[in-house]
Scaffold this motif. Sequence first.
Motif, PDB file in Angstrom:
ATOM      1  N   GLU A  79      29.755  43.253  45.387  1.00 34.87           N
ATOM      2  CA  GLU A  79      30.467  42.760  46.565  1.00 34.87           C
ATOM      3  C   GLU A  79      29.611  42.045  47.599  1.00 34.87           C
ATOM      4  O   GLU A  79      30.130  41.311  48.434  1.00 34.87           O
ATOM      5  N   MET A  80      28.291  42.241  47.550  1.00 37.77           N
ATOM      6  CA  MET A  80      27.456  41.550  48.549  1.00 37.77           C
ATOM      7  C   MET A  80      27.608  40.043  48.446  1.00 37.77           C
ATOM      8  O   MET A  80      27.509  39.324  49.433  1.00 37.77           O
TER       9      MET A  80
ATOM     10  N   GLU B  96      35.470  39.222  63.479  1.00 37.86           N
ATOM     11  CA  GLU B  96      34.928  39.079  62.130  1.00 37.86           C
ATOM     12  C   GLU B  96      35.705  38.073  61.276  1.00 37.86           C
ATOM     13  O   GLU B  96      36.922  37.959  61.388  1.00 37.86           O
ATOM     14  N   ILE B  97      34.965  37.380  60.453  1.00 39.85           N
ATOM     15  CA  ILE B  97      35.568  36.796  59.252  1.00 39.85           C
ATOM     16  C   ILE B  97      35.220  37.774  58.147  1.00 39.85           C
ATOM     17  O   ILE B  97      34.062  37.887  57.747  1.00 39.85           O
ATOM     18  N   ASN B  98      36.195  38.549  57.699  1.00 41.52           N
ATOM     19  CA  ASN B  98      35.934  39.480  56.608  1.00 41.52           C
ATOM     20  C   ASN B  98      35.851  38.668  55.327  1.00 41.52           C
ATOM     21  O   ASN B  98      36.781  37.947  54.972  1.00 41.52           O
ATOM     22  N   ALA B  99      34.710  38.755  54.647  1.00 44.89           N
ATOM     23  CA  ALA B  99      34.427  37.842  53.537  1.00 44.89           C
ATOM     24  C   ALA B  99      35.024  38.295  52.214  1.00 44.89           C
ATOM     25  O   ALA B  99      34.922  37.575  51.218  1.00 44.89           O
ATOM     26  N   HIS B 100      35.643  39.460  52.201  1.00 42.90           N
ATOM     27  CA  HIS B 100      36.279  39.882  50.952  1.00 42.90           C
ATOM     28  C   HIS B 100      37.326  38.850  50.568  1.00 42.90           C
ATOM     29  O   HIS B 100      38.169  38.480  51.381  1.00 42.90           O
ATOM     30  N   PRO B 101      37.286  38.358  49.306  1.00 39.40           N
ATOM     31  CA  PRO B 101      38.143  37.229  48.952  1.00 39.40           C
ATOM     32  C   PRO B 101      39.641  37.519  49.016  1.00 39.40           C
ATOM     33  O   PRO B 101      40.426  36.577  49.004  1.00 39.40           O
ATOM     34  N   LEU B 102      40.033  38.779  49.083  1.00 40.26           N
ATOM     35  CA  LEU B 102      41.453  39.057  49.267  1.00 40.26           C
ATOM     36  C   LEU B 102      41.812  39.242  50.741  1.00 40.26           C
ATOM     37  O   LEU B 102      42.977  39.395  51.084  1.00 40.26           O
TER      38      LEU B 102
ATOM     39  N   ASP C 258      32.128  43.689  54.019  1.00 41.02           N
ATOM     40  CA  ASP C 258      32.896  44.913  53.811  1.00 41.02           C
ATOM     41  C   ASP C 258      32.533  45.530  52.458  1.00 41.02           C
ATOM     42  O   ASP C 258      33.379  46.086  51.769  1.00 41.02           O
ATOM     43  N   THR C 259      31.251  45.413  52.108  1.00 49.97           N
ATOM     44  CA  THR C 259      30.806  45.890  50.802  1.00 49.97           C
ATOM     45  C   THR C 259      30.898  47.411  50.686  1.00 49.97           C
ATOM     46  O   THR C 259      30.481  48.144  51.573  1.00 49.97           O
ATOM     47  N   HIS C 260      31.480  47.855  49.575  1.00 52.13           N
ATOM     48  CA  HIS C 260      31.462  49.270  49.222  1.00 52.13           C
ATOM     49  C   HIS C 260      30.546  49.497  48.016  1.00 52.13           C
ATOM     50  O   HIS C 260      30.025  50.583  47.833  1.00 52.13           O
ATOM     51  N   THR C 261      30.384  48.467  47.210  1.00 51.59           N
ATOM     52  CA  THR C 261      29.505  48.519  46.038  1.00 51.59           C
ATOM     53  C   THR C 261      28.598  47.283  46.040  1.00 51.59           C
ATOM     54  O   THR C 261      29.058  46.174  45.748  1.00 51.59           O
ATOM     55  N   PRO C 262      27.327  47.465  46.412  1.00 52.87           N
ATOM     56  CA  PRO C 262      26.458  46.300  46.624  1.00 52.87           C
ATOM     57  C   PRO C 262      26.397  45.336  45.433  1.00 52.87           C
ATOM     58  O   PRO C 262      26.459  44.117  45.619  1.00 52.87           O
ATOM     59  N   ALA C 263      26.305  45.867  44.223  1.00 54.62           N
ATOM     60  CA  ALA C 263      26.057  45.002  43.066  1.00 54.62           C
ATOM     61  C   ALA C 263      27.145  43.948  42.888  1.00 54.62           C
ATOM     62  O   ALA C 263      26.882  42.831  42.443  1.00 54.62           O
TER      63      ALA C 263
END
Length: 580
Positions: free
Chosen positions: A539-540, A502-508, A532-537
Motif C-alpha cells: 500500500e505504500m 488530506e488527499i487520501n491516496a488509497h485508490p478507492l 492510509d497504509t495498513h500493509t507497507p508492502a
Amino acid sequence: MKNKEIAEIFNRIADILELREANRFRISAYRRAAQNLENYPLDVAEASAAGSLHEIPGIGKDLGAKIEEYLESGEIEYLNELLDETPDVLLDMLRVQGIGPKTALLLYNELDIENLADLKKAALEHRVQGLPKIKAKTEENILKGIEFLERSAGRIPIGTAFPLAEEIIDSLSKLPYVDKISAAGSLRRFKETVGDIDILVTSKKPVDVIRHFTALPAVTRILADGKTKGSVITSTDIQVDLRVVAKEAYGAALNYFTGSKEHNIRLREIAQQKKMKLSEYGLFKKIRGGKERRVAGKSEEEVYEKLGLPYIAPELREDAGEIEAARDGSLPSLVTINDIKGDLHFHSDWSDGTASLEEVAEAGRKAGYKYLIISDHTKSLTIANGLSEERLVKQMKEIDRINARMKGFKLLKGSEVDILPDGSLDLDKRVLKKLDLIIIAVHSRFKMKKNDMTRRVVKALQHPFPKILAHPTGRLIGAREAYEIDMDAVINAAADSGSAIEINAHPLRLDLDAATARKAAAAHVPISIGTDTHTPATEMKYMLYGIATARRGWLEPKHVINTHSAAKLLSRLSGKKGTK
DNA sequence: GCCGTTTTCGGCCCGACTGTTTTCAGTCG
C-alpha cells in the motif's frame, strides 16, 4: 456540488438527441457542456449566483437557463419531455458496446423488446440476425456486449487498471522489436476511474506486436487485431487497446490518444488558426499544390512547441483552463513524487495495521522518506483495535526508542483520532497534546444530515491541535457515496484553524478529489497526502495515486505539506483554534 | 447549441476497424 448531476443530465439529453438523429453539432454542444461542467473547479450554484455561468466554456444562453432551472427546481423540463417520449430500452442499448443510435433504433423497431434482457433473449434465439445489415457476427457481438455490461457494470478504479497496464507494458517492452511504449488515455491522465486501458507502441513489426499482445495470458477475448490496432478483453473483464504507430508520429499519437478529447479539440483549433492541421499522425502545414508537410509529431514536446505552447502535463489535459494558462505562461509547476519527504497517514499493528513499528520505520527509510507518521486508530474504533490513552502513551515511548536508533529518518507521533458524532475527539486532550500532530476523521454515523455532519467536522477542526482532516467525504469509489457535507464550510474552517486537509491516496478513496483539492489549496488550506497504509508492502505505493490526484488538482510543492521537512510542516500547522 | 484580432452567420476535429458490403455505414475513440 450539482456540477456532476447537471453534467449527467446534459449527457442524457445528448443521448436522446442522437437517437432522434438531431443536428450533430447540437448534440456535441450538450456533450461539451457536460464535460466542462464536470471539470469545472467551482460550484456551479456559486457561478450561477454570481451571474458568471457564461464563463464556463460551452455554456451559452440556452444551457445557462437550463442550469438555473435545475438549481431552482431540481429538474429540467426539457429532459422530462424527452424521456417521456423515449423508451428506456433505447437508452440502455446505447451502453452496449457496438450498439450506437442507428442500431438501437433498428433493434427497437424490428424486435419486440422492452429491456436488455429481452434483447439478450432475442440474440440467444437468433432473432437478431436477419435484420438489415445484421448477420451472425453482429448478433454475437451484441450478445457479448450485453454480457460484458452485466459483468463489469461501470468503470474500473485507477488502482485496478494501473497495475494491469504496467504489467502489459512490461511484457511488451521486452520484445526486441518494440521501440517506444507508453500508456495513454484516461489512465495516463490518472482519472480516478477509467473505461479501458490504452497503450501505444512504435515498432518495425506491428503485426508481430499485436500478435504477441492478443496472445498474452490475461487475454480472454479478442475484439480486434488489425495492422495498427489490437483490442482485447482480459480475464478481469477490462478492455485493453493497443495501437502501433509510426516513430515519426509517436508524439502526435500519444497526445491524441491521451486526450482528453476536449483538450485535443482545443489543440486542433489552435493548429487551424495557425494554418496547420493536427491529427494522430502529426502536425502538418499546408504547402503549395494542396500538399502538406509534417512540422511535428515525433514527440509531444515538439507538437506543443510548434503550436506555440509549453508542454502540458497529462494530468492537466481536461480543458479546465490549462490551455489558457499555457498561453499566458501561468501553468503550475506540479508536485512530483520526488518532492515527497514523508507519508502522513500510516497504521501499525498497534491498531489494525499489519506491520510493527520497527517494520514501518524500516519501510519508510527504505522508501527514501525523511519521516513517516504513526497514526493508529483510537479507542472508539474497537473493531480496529483502537488505542486507549494508556496504550497511546506506551506507543509514544516505543517510538522514542526507535527514533533514537534511526539516522536521517524519524517516526512522527500521531493518531487517527475519531471525530465523534458531536464533533468532540475520541481521546483526552492531555494525551493529544503530547503528539506531534493528529489526524482527525469520521468513521461512524455516515448518514447524518448534511448540516449536522458539517457542524460535526467543523467543530472538530476547531480543536487547538496541529491537525490534518483525513478522507473528508468518506466516499469509496464504486462502493459508497460520499456523506452529505458542506465542503465549502469545511475548507473555510480548515483555513481559519490552520489545519491541513488530506488527499487520501488509497485508490478507492482519492478523497479529497482533484477538483476539491484545487479549491482547498486556492483557499490557502495546506494539503497533506497520506496513503492510509495498513500493509507497507502493498500500500505504500499508493502515494502515486495521491500525487496524481494532487497534480490533477493543479497543486505545486508549496501546497503540499509533505514536501516540507518535518520541522517545517509542523510549524506550518499552527494548531490555533478556529474563529468560526 | 455555442461562438467570433478571419465570422453575429455559418461554421463546428479526424480517422481506423468491423461487418456488411461491391463502395460504405455505423461505431468508437
